[in-house]
Design a protein around this motif. Structure first.
Motif, PDB file in Angstrom:
ATOM      1  N   PRO A  16       0.817  -1.225   0.000  1.00 39.15           N
ATOM      2  CA  PRO A  16       0.000   0.000   0.000  1.00 39.15           C
ATOM      3  C   PRO A  16       0.847   1.271   0.000  1.00 39.15           C
ATOM      4  CG  PRO A  16      -0.094  -1.080   2.144  1.00 39.15           C
ATOM      5  CD  PRO A  16       0.709  -1.975   1.265  1.00 39.15           C
ATOM      6  N   TYR A  17       0.241   2.344  -0.452  1.00 37.22           N
ATOM      7  CA  TYR A  17       0.888   3.658  -0.421  1.00 37.22           C
ATOM      8  C   TYR A  17       1.158   4.024   1.032  1.00 37.22           C
ATOM      9  CZ  TYR A  17       1.555   8.679  -0.870  1.00 37.22           C
ATOM     10  OH  TYR A  17       2.065   9.948  -0.801  1.00 37.22           O
ATOM     11  N   SER A  18       2.342   4.536   1.268  1.00 35.84           N
ATOM     12  CA  SER A  18       2.684   4.940   2.630  1.00 35.84           C
ATOM     13  C   SER A  18       2.772   6.459   2.678  1.00 35.84           C
ATOM     14  CB  SER A  18       4.015   4.308   3.028  1.00 35.84           C
ATOM     15  OG  SER A  18       4.322   4.660   4.359  1.00 35.84           O
ATOM     16  N   LEU A  32       7.904  19.077   8.324  1.00 39.84           N
ATOM     17  CA  LEU A  32       8.347  19.477   6.982  1.00 39.84           C
ATOM     18  C   LEU A  32       8.321  18.252   6.069  1.00 39.84           C
ATOM     19  CD1 LEU A  32      11.392  21.692   8.095  1.00 39.84           C
ATOM     20  CD2 LEU A  32       9.065  22.436   7.572  1.00 39.84           C
ATOM     21  N   ASP A  33       7.382  17.353   6.333  1.00 37.36           N
ATOM     22  CA  ASP A  33       7.411  16.049   5.655  1.00 37.36           C
ATOM     23  C   ASP A  33       6.315  15.836   4.625  1.00 37.36           C
ATOM     24  OD1 ASP A  33       5.406  16.100   7.536  1.00 37.36           O
ATOM     25  OD2 ASP A  33       5.670  14.016   8.157  1.00 37.36           O
ATOM     26  N   ALA A  34       5.303  16.722   4.560  1.00 37.43           N
ATOM     27  CA  ALA A  34       4.144  16.395   3.716  1.00 37.43           C
ATOM     28  C   ALA A  34       3.850  17.470   2.670  1.00 37.43           C
ATOM     29  CB  ALA A  34       2.910  16.161   4.588  1.00 37.43           C
ATOM     30  N   ASN A  35       4.788  18.380   2.474  1.00 40.96           N
ATOM     31  CA  ASN A  35       4.619  19.456   1.485  1.00 40.96           C
ATOM     32  C   ASN A  35       3.354  20.270   1.713  1.00 40.96           C
ATOM     33  OD1 ASN A  35       6.921  18.458   0.445  1.00 40.96           O
ATOM     34  ND2 ASN A  35       6.027  17.612  -1.422  1.00 40.96           N
ATOM     35  N   GLU A  36       2.948  20.359   2.999  1.00 41.41           N
ATOM     36  CA  GLU A  36       1.788  21.189   3.323  1.00 41.41           C
ATOM     37  C   GLU A  36       2.207  22.646   3.361  1.00 41.41           C
ATOM     38  OE1 GLU A  36       0.105  17.854   6.503  1.00 41.41           O
ATOM     39  OE2 GLU A  36       1.703  19.255   6.967  1.00 41.41           O
ATOM     40  N   ASN A  37       1.222  23.520   3.306  1.00 39.48           N
ATOM     41  CA  ASN A  37       1.464  24.951   3.503  1.00 39.48           C
ATOM     42  C   ASN A  37       1.562  25.199   5.005  1.00 39.48           C
ATOM     43  OD1 ASN A  37       1.084  27.782   3.795  1.00 39.48           O
ATOM     44  ND2 ASN A  37       0.130  27.838   1.771  1.00 39.48           N
ATOM     45  N   PRO A  38       2.649  25.827   5.496  1.00 41.33           N
ATOM     46  CA  PRO A  38       2.795  25.985   6.948  1.00 41.33           C
ATOM     47  C   PRO A  38       1.847  27.014   7.551  1.00 41.33           C
ATOM     48  CG  PRO A  38       4.561  27.141   5.828  1.00 41.33           C
ATOM     49  CD  PRO A  38       3.789  26.414   4.759  1.00 41.33           C
ATOM     50  N   PHE A  39       1.252  27.881   6.703  1.00 43.57           N
ATOM     51  CA  PHE A  39       0.355  28.925   7.209  1.00 43.57           C
ATOM     52  C   PHE A  39      -1.075  28.417   7.196  1.00 43.57           C
ATOM     53  CE2 PHE A  39       3.903  31.108   5.043  1.00 43.57           C
ATOM     54  CZ  PHE A  39       4.470  31.724   6.149  1.00 43.57           C
ATOM     55  N   ARG A  45      -3.174  21.228   7.404  1.00 45.44           N
ATOM     56  CA  ARG A  45      -2.530  19.936   7.630  1.00 45.44           C
ATOM     57  C   ARG A  45      -3.400  18.784   7.136  1.00 45.44           C
ATOM     58  NH1 ARG A  45       2.688  21.101   8.324  1.00 45.44           N
ATOM     59  NH2 ARG A  45       2.910  22.838   9.772  1.00 45.44           N
ATOM     60  N   TYR A  46      -2.758  17.708   6.673  1.00 45.53           N
ATOM     61  CA  TYR A  46      -3.490  16.500   6.313  1.00 45.53           C
ATOM     62  C   TYR A  46      -4.126  15.910   7.566  1.00 45.53           C
ATOM     63  CZ  TYR A  46      -1.736  16.146   1.543  1.00 45.53           C
ATOM     64  OH  TYR A  46      -1.490  16.356   0.227  1.00 45.53           O
ATOM     65  N   PRO A  47      -5.291  15.267   7.403  1.00 43.34           N
ATOM     66  CA  PRO A  47      -5.956  14.661   8.576  1.00 43.34           C
ATOM     67  C   PRO A  47      -5.291  13.343   8.964  1.00 43.34           C
ATOM     68  CG  PRO A  47      -7.230  14.200   6.601  1.00 43.34           C
ATOM     69  CD  PRO A  47      -6.094  15.093   6.170  1.00 43.34           C
ATOM     70  N   ASP A  48      -5.605  12.859  10.158  1.00 44.38           N
ATOM     71  CA  ASP A  48      -5.136  11.540  10.615  1.00 44.38           C
ATOM     72  C   ASP A  48      -5.665  10.471   9.651  1.00 44.38           C
ATOM     73  OD1 ASP A  48      -4.677   9.121  11.831  1.00 44.38           O
ATOM     74  OD2 ASP A  48      -5.701   9.613  13.710  1.00 44.38           O
ATOM     75  N   PRO A  49      -4.786   9.738   8.971  1.00 41.70           N
ATOM     76  CA  PRO A  49      -5.262   8.758   7.974  1.00 41.70           C
ATOM     77  C   PRO A  49      -6.078   7.622   8.582  1.00 41.70           C
ATOM     78  CG  PRO A  49      -2.858   8.621   8.233  1.00 41.70           C
ATOM     79  CD  PRO A  49      -3.310   9.804   9.034  1.00 41.70           C
ATOM     80  N   VAL A 229      -6.349  -0.850   1.122  1.00 46.92           N
ATOM     81  CA  VAL A 229      -6.807  -0.390  -0.196  1.00 46.92           C
ATOM     82  C   VAL A 229      -7.446   1.002  -0.172  1.00 46.92           C
ATOM     83  CG1 VAL A 229      -7.159  -2.731  -1.055  1.00 46.92           C
ATOM     84  CG2 VAL A 229      -9.067  -1.521  -0.018  1.00 46.92           C
ATOM     85  N   LYS A 230      -7.770   1.539   0.998  1.00 45.21           N
ATOM     86  CA  LYS A 230      -8.477   2.824   1.038  1.00 45.21           C
ATOM     87  C   LYS A 230      -7.560   3.957   0.576  1.00 45.21           C
ATOM     88  CE  LYS A 230      -7.444   4.557   5.692  1.00 45.21           C
ATOM     89  NZ  LYS A 230      -7.150   5.953   5.355  1.00 45.21           N
ATOM     90  N   PRO A 231      -8.137   5.045   0.022  1.00 42.89           N
ATOM     91  CA  PRO A 231      -7.320   6.225  -0.240  1.00 42.89           C
ATOM     92  C   PRO A 231      -6.723   6.722   1.084  1.00 42.89           C
ATOM     93  CG  PRO A 231      -9.472   6.422  -1.296  1.00 42.89           C
ATOM     94  CD  PRO A 231      -9.534   5.221  -0.387  1.00 42.89           C
TER      95      PRO A 231
END
Ligand code: PLP
Length: 346
Positions: A16-18, A32-39, A45-49, A229-231
């Motif tokens: 699976p995608y990690s 600094l790991d997910a290419n999110e916008n810091p502002f 931020r991405y949600p808890d998968p 298998v989930k996104p």
């Protein structure tokens, strides 16, 4: 039962995608790991998968271990994932018991997975022997809906137990309307039936169809397959927040359910009074299946008056019937008033 034997080979072998939030699960000062916008205010931020906080709360309310919970973008996502996990396109099939929820067939059709139909009996209970006779090695999933949509009735627990015990594949019990039913949830059967999957949703009794949040309860092994298998980020941060907020006061849902059940009884009594109403079917859900004299005519009349019901009159075993959702007291009163006008003009 060996669940792994039922799973598609490519899914068993899938790496699976990690995601970034998957690879680092702790708490850090700087991300600094997910290419999110810091502002931003948090939604940057991405949600808890794996939606840990939401599942912890659901686990308490439903009395199911967190490792046995999967959350989907509506239960429709869980239905789709089940088909993609277990059914080899062009080879395997699912078994459904019409009249029932339309998404099982659509999800199978999209995946080029076959559908075998074993209709309900005239009392809207399953043809248990018929299902077991129709099943073979390619029958990977049986979909069972209780309370059933569109008929409204519960499936008797002894039928569910027999099917879960003897069906050669996975048995999915869709409990979208369980909070309206006097019956206990099948989640209590999970320990005894490793092939059982129970679906519930925030869309009906919880009144949150708009946030898209569905639950699947199953063995840890099946939940592991869902997660594979989930996104990666299938449940948005906004959805997780709203669900947590709603679950602060689960008792308020019980009050609303009580109110809707009272409304349903009143509505059923009022409907039965009309001479153009032939049958008001017993319902364990928040809607009524009602057989009437001229369903198409009545449907159009209500529509012209601004009231939309569901026309099920061309569905096998629902001939002549409309499906009516229980509304607010005001909405139900207006429906009855409109039906009184209909009686005088028709
Ligand atoms: C409404 C309904 C659902 C809910 O689906 P969501 O995707 O969770 O909104 C599931 N199953 C049945 C039988 C339903 O009627």
């Amino acid at each position: 039962m060996d669940i792994a034997k039922l799973v598609r080979k490519n899914i068993l072998q899938l790496k699976p995608y990690s995601s970034a939030r998957h690879e680092f699960e702790g708490i850090a000062d700087i991300y600094l790991d997910a290419n999110e916008n810091p502002f931003g205010d948090g939604l940057n931020r991405y949600p808890d998968p794996l939606q840990h906080a939401v599942k912890t709360r659901i686990s308490q309310i439903k009395q199911v271990r967190e490792s046995r919970i999967f959350l989907g973008n509506g239960s429709d996502e869980a239905i789709d994932l089940l088909i993609r996990i277990f059914c080899e396109p062009g080879e395997d099939h699912i078994i459904i018991m019409p009249p029932t929820y339309g998404m099982y067939r659509v999800a199978a059709d999209i995946s080029d997975v076959g559908v075998r139909e074993v209709p309900l009996k005239f009392d809207y209970q399953p043809n248990v022997e018929g299902v077991l006779e129709a099943a073979d090695k390619q029958s990977k999933l049986l979909f069972l809906c209780s309370p059933n949509n569109p008929t409204g009735n519960d499936i008797h627990p002894e039928h569910i137990e027999k099917l879960a015990g003897e069906f050669p594949g996975i048995v999915v019990v869709d409990e979208a309307y369980i909070d309206f039913s006097p019956r206990k949830s099948c989640t209590k059967m999970l320990a005894d039936y490793p092939n059982l999957v129970v679906l519930q949703t925030f869309s009906k009794a919880w009144g949150m169809a708009g946030i898209r949040l569905g639950m699947a309860f199953a063995s840890q092994e099946i939940i592991g397959l869902f997660n594979k298998v989930k996104p990666p980020y299938n449940i948005s941060q906004l959805t997780q927040q709203r669900a947590l907020k709603a679950m602060e006061h689960p008792e308020s849902i019980e009050k609303i359910v009580e109110k809707l059940l009272t409304e349903k009884e009143n509505l059923a009594d009022a409907l039965a009074e009309f001479d153009f109403v032939e049958i008001v079917h017993h319902s364990d859900a928040n809607f009524l299946l009602v057989k009437v004299e001229d369903p198409r005519h009545l449907y159009r009349y209500l529509k012209d008056k601004g009231i939309i019901v569901r026309d099920r009159s061309r569905v096998h075993l629902c001939e002549g019937s409309l499906r009516i959702t229980v509304g607010t007291p005001e909405e139900n009163r207006r429906l009855i008033n409109t039906l009184e006008q209909y009686r005088t003009v028709s």
